[in-house]
Design an enzyme around this catalytic site. Sequence first.
Site, PDB file in Angstrom:
ATOM      1  N   ASP A   1       0.840  -1.198   0.000  1.00 17.49           N
ATOM      2  CA  ASP A   1       0.000   0.000   0.000  1.00 17.49           C
ATOM      3  C   ASP A   1       0.873   1.245   0.000  1.00 17.49           C
ATOM      4  O   ASP A   1       1.662   1.460   0.923  1.00 17.49           O
ATOM      5  CB  ASP A   1      -0.873   0.001   1.266  1.00 17.49           C
ATOM      6  CG  ASP A   1      -1.807   1.193   1.339  1.00 17.49           C
ATOM      7  OD1 ASP A   1      -2.935   1.085   0.830  1.00 17.49           O
ATOM      8  OD2 ASP A   1      -1.412   2.232   1.903  1.00 17.49           O
TER       9      ASP A   1
ATOM     10  N   TYR B   1       2.837   9.796  -0.085  1.00 16.57           N
ATOM     11  CA  TYR B   1       3.915   9.227   0.734  1.00 16.57           C
ATOM     12  C   TYR B   1       5.283   9.539   0.137  1.00 16.57           C
ATOM     13  O   TYR B   1       6.301   9.385   0.823  1.00 16.57           O
ATOM     14  CB  TYR B   1       3.759   7.707   0.904  1.00 16.57           C
ATOM     15  CG  TYR B   1       2.438   7.250   1.496  1.00 16.57           C
ATOM     16  CD1 TYR B   1       1.539   8.158   2.072  1.00 16.57           C
ATOM     17  CD2 TYR B   1       2.071   5.915   1.482  1.00 16.57           C
ATOM     18  CE1 TYR B   1       0.330   7.737   2.597  1.00 16.57           C
ATOM     19  CE2 TYR B   1       0.850   5.488   2.012  1.00 16.57           C
ATOM     20  CZ  TYR B   1      -0.018   6.416   2.553  1.00 16.57           C
ATOM     21  OH  TYR B   1      -1.212   5.997   3.072  1.00 16.57           O
TER      22      TYR B   1
ATOM     23  N   LYS C   1      -2.708   5.880  -4.405  1.00 16.18           N
ATOM     24  CA  LYS C   1      -3.845   6.776  -4.119  1.00 16.18           C
ATOM     25  C   LYS C   1      -3.698   8.127  -4.805  1.00 16.18           C
ATOM     26  O   LYS C   1      -2.583   8.654  -4.924  1.00 16.18           O
ATOM     27  CB  LYS C   1      -3.976   6.978  -2.595  1.00 16.18           C
ATOM     28  CG  LYS C   1      -3.943   5.674  -1.801  1.00 16.18           C
ATOM     29  CD  LYS C   1      -4.225   5.845  -0.326  1.00 16.18           C
ATOM     30  CE  LYS C   1      -3.887   4.565   0.438  1.00 16.18           C
ATOM     31  NZ  LYS C   1      -2.471   4.459   0.844  1.00 16.18           N
TER      32      LYS C   1
ATOM     33  N   HIS D   1      -7.702   9.380  -2.177  1.00 13.18           N
ATOM     34  CA  HIS D   1      -7.093   9.329  -0.843  1.00 13.18           C
ATOM     35  C   HIS D   1      -7.991   9.939   0.238  1.00 13.18           C
ATOM     36  O   HIS D   1      -8.129   9.384   1.326  1.00 13.18           O
ATOM     37  CB  HIS D   1      -5.731  10.028  -0.888  1.00 13.18           C
ATOM     38  CG  HIS D   1      -4.774   9.557   0.155  1.00 13.18           C
ATOM     39  ND1 HIS D   1      -3.417   9.539  -0.048  1.00 13.18           N
ATOM     40  CD2 HIS D   1      -4.955   9.103   1.425  1.00 13.18           C
ATOM     41  CE1 HIS D   1      -2.810   9.085   1.041  1.00 13.18           C
ATOM     42  NE2 HIS D   1      -3.718   8.819   1.948  1.00 13.18           N
TER      43      HIS D   1
HETATM   44  N1  LIG Z   1      -5.647   6.138   3.599  1.00 17.46           N
HETATM   45  C1  LIG Z   1      -5.119   6.911   4.529  1.00 17.46           C
HETATM   46  O1  LIG Z   1      -5.494   8.073   4.700  1.00 17.46           O
HETATM   47  C2  LIG Z   1      -4.022   6.352   5.393  1.00 17.46           C
HETATM   48  C3  LIG Z   1      -3.621   7.054   6.540  1.00 17.46           C
HETATM   49  C4  LIG Z   1      -2.605   6.507   7.324  1.00 17.46           C
HETATM   50  C5  LIG Z   1      -2.015   5.306   6.960  1.00 17.46           C
HETATM   51  N2  LIG Z   1      -2.417   4.653   5.811  1.00 17.46           N
HETATM   52  C6  LIG Z   1      -1.808   3.370   5.378  1.00 17.46           C
HETATM   53  O2  LIG Z   1      -1.983   2.425   6.419  1.00 17.46           O
HETATM   54  C7  LIG Z   1      -0.711   1.909   6.794  1.00 17.46           C
HETATM   55  C8  LIG Z   1      -0.721   1.476   8.247  1.00 17.46           C
HETATM   56  O3  LIG Z   1      -1.081   2.550   9.093  1.00 17.46           O
HETATM   57  P1  LIG Z   1      -0.032   3.282  10.070  1.00 17.46           P
HETATM   58  O4  LIG Z   1       1.337   3.186   9.508  1.00 17.46           O
HETATM   59  O5  LIG Z   1      -0.587   4.619  10.334  1.00 17.46           O
HETATM   60  O6  LIG Z   1      -0.141   2.489  11.447  1.00 17.46           O
HETATM   61  P2  LIG Z   1       0.040   0.985  11.955  1.00 17.46           P
HETATM   62  O7  LIG Z   1       0.235   0.055  10.816  1.00 17.46           O
HETATM   63  O8  LIG Z   1      -1.084   0.762  12.888  1.00 17.46           O
HETATM   64  O9  LIG Z   1       1.359   1.047  12.843  1.00 17.46           O
HETATM   65  C9  LIG Z   1       2.635   1.189  12.319  1.00 17.46           C
HETATM   66  C10 LIG Z   1       3.617   1.432  13.480  1.00 17.46           C
HETATM   67  O10 LIG Z   1       3.604   0.300  14.344  1.00 17.46           O
HETATM   68  C11 LIG Z   1       4.924  -0.254  14.449  1.00 17.46           C
HETATM   69  N3  LIG Z   1       4.771  -1.717  14.432  1.00 17.46           N
HETATM   70  C12 LIG Z   1       4.578  -2.502  13.342  1.00 17.46           C
HETATM   71  N4  LIG Z   1       4.428  -3.780  13.704  1.00 17.46           N
HETATM   72  C13 LIG Z   1       4.533  -3.816  15.044  1.00 17.46           C
HETATM   73  C14 LIG Z   1       4.460  -4.865  15.984  1.00 17.46           C
HETATM   74  N5  LIG Z   1       4.264  -6.121  15.594  1.00 17.46           N
HETATM   75  N6  LIG Z   1       4.599  -4.551  17.310  1.00 17.46           N
HETATM   76  C15 LIG Z   1       4.813  -3.270  17.694  1.00 17.46           C
HETATM   77  N7  LIG Z   1       4.884  -2.234  16.826  1.00 17.46           N
HETATM   78  C16 LIG Z   1       4.746  -2.505  15.523  1.00 17.46           C
HETATM   79  C17 LIG Z   1       5.694   0.266  13.271  1.00 17.46           C
HETATM   80  O11 LIG Z   1       7.054   0.418  13.576  1.00 17.46           O
HETATM   81  P3  LIG Z   1       8.210  -0.422  12.803  1.00 17.46           P
HETATM   82  O12 LIG Z   1       8.193   0.004  11.360  1.00 17.46           O
HETATM   83  O13 LIG Z   1       9.468  -0.031  13.517  1.00 17.46           O
HETATM   84  O14 LIG Z   1       7.867  -1.881  12.976  1.00 17.46           O
HETATM   85  C18 LIG Z   1       5.040   1.626  13.029  1.00 17.46           C
HETATM   86  O15 LIG Z   1       5.625   2.608  13.875  1.00 17.46           O
HETATM   87  C19 LIG Z   1       0.252   3.045   6.459  1.00 17.46           C
HETATM   88  O16 LIG Z   1       1.594   2.622   6.414  1.00 17.46           O
HETATM   89  C20 LIG Z   1      -0.296   3.484   5.127  1.00 17.46           C
HETATM   90  O17 LIG Z   1       0.111   2.593   4.091  1.00 17.46           O
HETATM   91  C21 LIG Z   1      -3.428   5.174   5.039  1.00 17.46           C
END
Ligand SMILES: NC(=O)c1ccc[n+]([C@@H]2O[C@H](COP(=O)([O-])OP(=O)(O)OC[C@H]3O[C@@H](n4cnc5c(N)ncnc54)[C@H](OP(=O)(O)O)[C@@H]3O)[C@@H](O)[C@H]2O)c1
Length: 278
Positions: free
Chosen positions: A48, A53, A78, A111
């Site tokens: 994704d 980004y 997106k 997005h």
């Molecule tokens: N459509 C939208 O508007 C939108 C908005 C925000 C995000 N997104 C997408 O959704 C994806 C995921 O959301 P997000 O990045 O906001 O949050 P998330 O996936 O809930 O959390 C990511 C964070 O958690 C850590 N992490 C990952 N696996 C872990 C584990 N097993 N135990 C503890 N910590 C862990 C990661 O650090 P490490 O990398 O150090 O493991 C990172 O800091 C984004 O990367 C993006 O692609 C979309």
Amino acid sequence: MSTPAVPTVKLANGASIPRLGLGTWPMSDDQAEVAVAQAVEAGYRLVDTAYAYGNEDGVGRGLRASGVPREELFVTTKLNGEWHGYQAAQEAFQASAGRLGLDYVDLYLIHWPLPSRDRFVDAWKGLVKLLEDGRVRAIGLSNFKPAHIDRVLAETGVVPDVNQIELNPTVTRNATRAYNTEHGIVTQSWSPIGRGGALLAEPVITDLGERYGKTPAQIVLRWHMELGLITVPKSADPDRMRANLDIFDFALTADEVGAISGLDQGEAAATDSDVFGH
Ligand SMILES: NC(=O)c1ccc[n+]([C@@H]2O[C@H](COP(=O)([O-])OP(=O)(O)OC[C@H]3O[C@@H](n4cnc5c(N)ncnc54)[C@H](OP(=O)(O)O)[C@@H]3O)[C@@H](O)[C@H]2O)c1
């Protein structure tokens, strides 16, 4: 650790999407190149990204470095707000596909709705054209509320394949989830593990982790699966990437799912897409 294959789900317009993939925000191009190749090696097939980004180049490099055939991969990107328009959306898509080095993209999302600009229906018509032209396998929305989707459906009649929204046990988004399901739209969770923060220390999560011999993140990701959601947790760490994928060998009971959902803080805790977006 042997990881079972990730199941897929069929989308409204015919494509199939893996239920779990790799998020890439906020990785740089260089970080994404490394992480995407490691993720594909670990068994991920869905990646994704987004124009916003700034890492589409790196994601494309990582996918090519993986050596896995294109048709086995599923790539989402997106459309950003400045290209909400019929022609503009098609041009922005072309630029994203070029940065990714792909001749088609699996899933293209608007997005954010940016309702104050009121251009998302025109943008959606551009995405429908891309689907008709075979440039994308599936099209969808992100951060759309039911009122926004009502307009998309009323003015085009084309059902979005996916609505990617902020969703985790502290923001369960019941109304939007129910609306998506009712209309045949698959809900995809962003920030599925609450960005790795306080959610993962909640006793209800850590107790279940002990019961099942799983990490808190694995318990939360399994909760998404039990609710019929699909999701894209981000990790740049190969061990956490592998662990986040290793959730298809156990199940939570309905009571356990309900207990986790009890962490919900209500819709007010979610980012308000009537106000925020890009
Ligand atoms: N459509 C939208 O508007 C939108 C908005 C925000 C995000 N997104 C997408 O959704 C994806 C995921 O959301 P997000 O990045 O906001 O949050 P998330 O996936 O809930 O959390 C990511 C964070 O958690 C850590 N992490 C990952 N696996 C872990 C584990 N097993 N135990 C503890 N910590 C862990 C990661 O650090 P490490 O990398 O150090 O493991 C990172 O800091 C984004 O990367 C993006 O692609 C979309």
